[in-house]
Scaffold this motif. Structure first.
Motif, mmCIF file in Angstrom:
data_model
loop_
_atom_site.group_PDB
_atom_site.id
_atom_site.type_symbol
_atom_site.label_atom_id
_atom_site.label_comp_id
_atom_site.label_asym_id
_atom_site.label_seq_id
_atom_site.Cartn_x
_atom_site.Cartn_y
_atom_site.Cartn_z
ATOM 1 N N ALA A 210 0.828 -1.208 0.000
ATOM 2 C CA ALA A 210 0.000 0.000 0.000
ATOM 3 C C ALA A 210 0.861 1.255 0.000
ATOM 4 O O ALA A 210 1.763 1.384 0.825
ATOM 5 N N PRO A 211 0.608 2.205 -0.910
ATOM 6 C CA PRO A 211 1.395 3.443 -0.941
ATOM 7 C C PRO A 211 1.416 4.183 0.391
ATOM 8 O O PRO A 211 2.442 4.738 0.775
ATOM 9 N N PHE A 212 0.289 4.178 1.118
ATOM 10 C CA PHE A 212 0.229 4.859 2.411
ATOM 11 C C PHE A 212 0.700 3.955 3.559
ATOM 12 O O PHE A 212 0.834 4.407 4.689
ATOM 13 N N HIS A 213 0.911 2.670 3.259
ATOM 14 C CA HIS A 213 1.340 1.686 4.251
ATOM 15 C C HIS A 213 0.423 1.661 5.480
ATOM 16 O O HIS A 213 0.883 1.556 6.613
ATOM 17 N N ARG A 214 -0.862 1.778 5.233
ATOM 18 C CA ARG A 214 -1.840 1.666 6.306
ATOM 19 C C ARG A 214 -3.173 1.244 5.725
ATOM 20 O O ARG A 214 -3.414 1.366 4.523
ATOM 21 N N GLU A 220 -13.021 7.472 6.440
ATOM 22 C CA GLU A 220 -12.602 7.839 5.087
ATOM 23 C C GLU A 220 -13.500 7.186 4.046
ATOM 24 O O GLU A 220 -13.826 7.792 3.016
ATOM 25 N N GLY A 245 -6.578 4.304 -1.183
ATOM 26 C CA GLY A 245 -5.252 4.758 -0.807
ATOM 27 C C GLY A 245 -4.173 4.429 -1.808
ATOM 28 O O GLY A 245 -2.988 4.346 -1.463
ATOM 29 N N TRP A 247 -3.953 1.591 -3.591
ATOM 30 C CA TRP A 247 -3.631 0.168 -3.689
ATOM 31 C C TRP A 247 -3.553 -0.306 -5.136
ATOM 32 O O TRP A 247 -2.741 -1.152 -5.492
#
Length: 249
Positions: A210-214, A220, A245, A247
Motif C-alpha cells: 500500500a502506498p500509504f502503508h496503512r 474515510e 489509498g 492500492w
C-alpha cells in the motif's frame, strides 16, 4: 458539516459496526434520519442509534438476517412505515467466508455467503425502491479484492462483491429514468473487526504494497458514501468509486 441531507431518510444495512456504523454516522451528521440493521450486535446497534440521535435526527435499529429474504422484506417495510420513505440505501451488510483453497467452502457456507452478500442486496434494493422517491441514492460497499487478487483464498468472497458492482452498473441504466443513482464504494482493507490483522503474515505483505502503508479508516470510506448520497453527486451513476489509498495505482 453541511446539512445537505436534511429531510432525507437513509437505511444502512449492517450498520452496527465497522464501515456501516461509520456510514450511518456520516449520513446523520449531514442531517439524514438513519435506520440501521444488524444481525447479532444488538448492544452495538443501540449505541450507534444513540450516537445518531445526538446529531438531532431520528434513528432506528432493527434486527434482520440479511440472508433471510422474509426478514429483509420486513426490515424495509418497517423502516418505510416509520419514516415514510427511503431516500438513501446503503448496502453494507456482508460476511467473509472462505479463505481456503479452491473447493474448500462447503455447500451450506457457499449458499450463506451468496445469500447475504448478493441475494440480500438484491432483495433490499428491490424492496427499498418501492419506497424511494425519484432522485434517490443506492450505494453499495464493495472491496478492492473484487478486482485484484492479492493472495489465494479470496475467490469466493471477492466473487460476491464483484457481482454487486455488476448489478450496480445494470441498475444504473434501469433506474436512470427516475434519476436514481447507483454506485459502489470500493474500499481498501479497512480498520474494522472483519479486517485481516495488520500484524499477521499476509497483513504485513498487504501493508508493504500500500502506498500509504496503512489500512483505510472507516470515516474515510464513509466520506465517500456521504458524497454519493448528497446533491453534488447527482450526475454520478453506474460507477465504482475507489477509496483505496492507491492500492490499485
Amino acid at each position: 458539516m453541511e446539512q445537505n441531507l436534511r429531510g432525507k431518510t437513509a437505511l444502512v444495512t449492517g450498520g452496527s459496526r465497522g464501515l456501516g456504523a461509520a456510514a450511518a454516522r456520516r449520513l446523520a451528521a449531514a442531517g439524514a434520519d438513519v435506520a440501521i440493521s444488524y444481525e447479532r450486535s444488538a448492544e452495538k446497534a443501540a449505541a450507534v442509534a444513540e450516537e445518531i440521535e445526538e446529531f438531532g435526527v431520528r434513528a432506528h435499529a432493527r434486527r434482520a438476517d440479511q440472508g433471510n429474504r422474509d426478514e429483509v422484506v420486513a426490515l424495509v417495510a418497517d423502516v418505510a412505515e416509520r419514516f415514510g420513505r427511503i431516500d438513501i440505501l446503503v448496502n453494507n451488510a456482508a460476511v467473509f467466508l472462505g479463505g481456503g483453497p479452491l473447493g474448500s467452502l462447503g455447500q451450506e457456507e457457499s449458499r450463506r455467503l451468496w445469500d447475504i452478500n448478493v441475494h440480500g442486496v438484491v432483495t433490499t434494493t428491490t424492496e427499498a425502491l418501492k419506497h424511494m422517491p425519484d432522485g434517490g441514492r443506492i450505494i453499495s460497499i464493495g472491496t478492492i479484492t473484487a478486482r485484484r487478487a492479492f493472495a489465494a483464498g479470496f475467490g469466493d468472497y471477492s466473487a460476491t462483491k464483484a457481482a454487486i458492482s455488476a448489478y450496480g452498473r445494470s441498475w444504473a441504466h434501469e433506474l436512470a429514468p427516475r434519476q436514481i443513482t447507483v454506485n459502489t464504494v470500493v474500499s481498501a482493507f479497512a480498520l474494522t473487526d472483519m479486517a485481516i490483522p495488520q500484524d499477521s503474515e499476509i497483513g504485513k505483505v498487504l501493508l508493504s504494497l500500500a502506498p500509504f502503508h496503512r489500512y483505510a479508516r472507516p470515516a474515510e470510506v464513509a466520506a465517500a458514501v456521504g458524497f454519493l448520497a448528497g446533491p453534488e453527486a447527482s450526475y454520478i451513476t453506474g460507477t465504482d468509486l475507489d477509496v483505496d489509498g492507491g492500492w490499485n495505482a
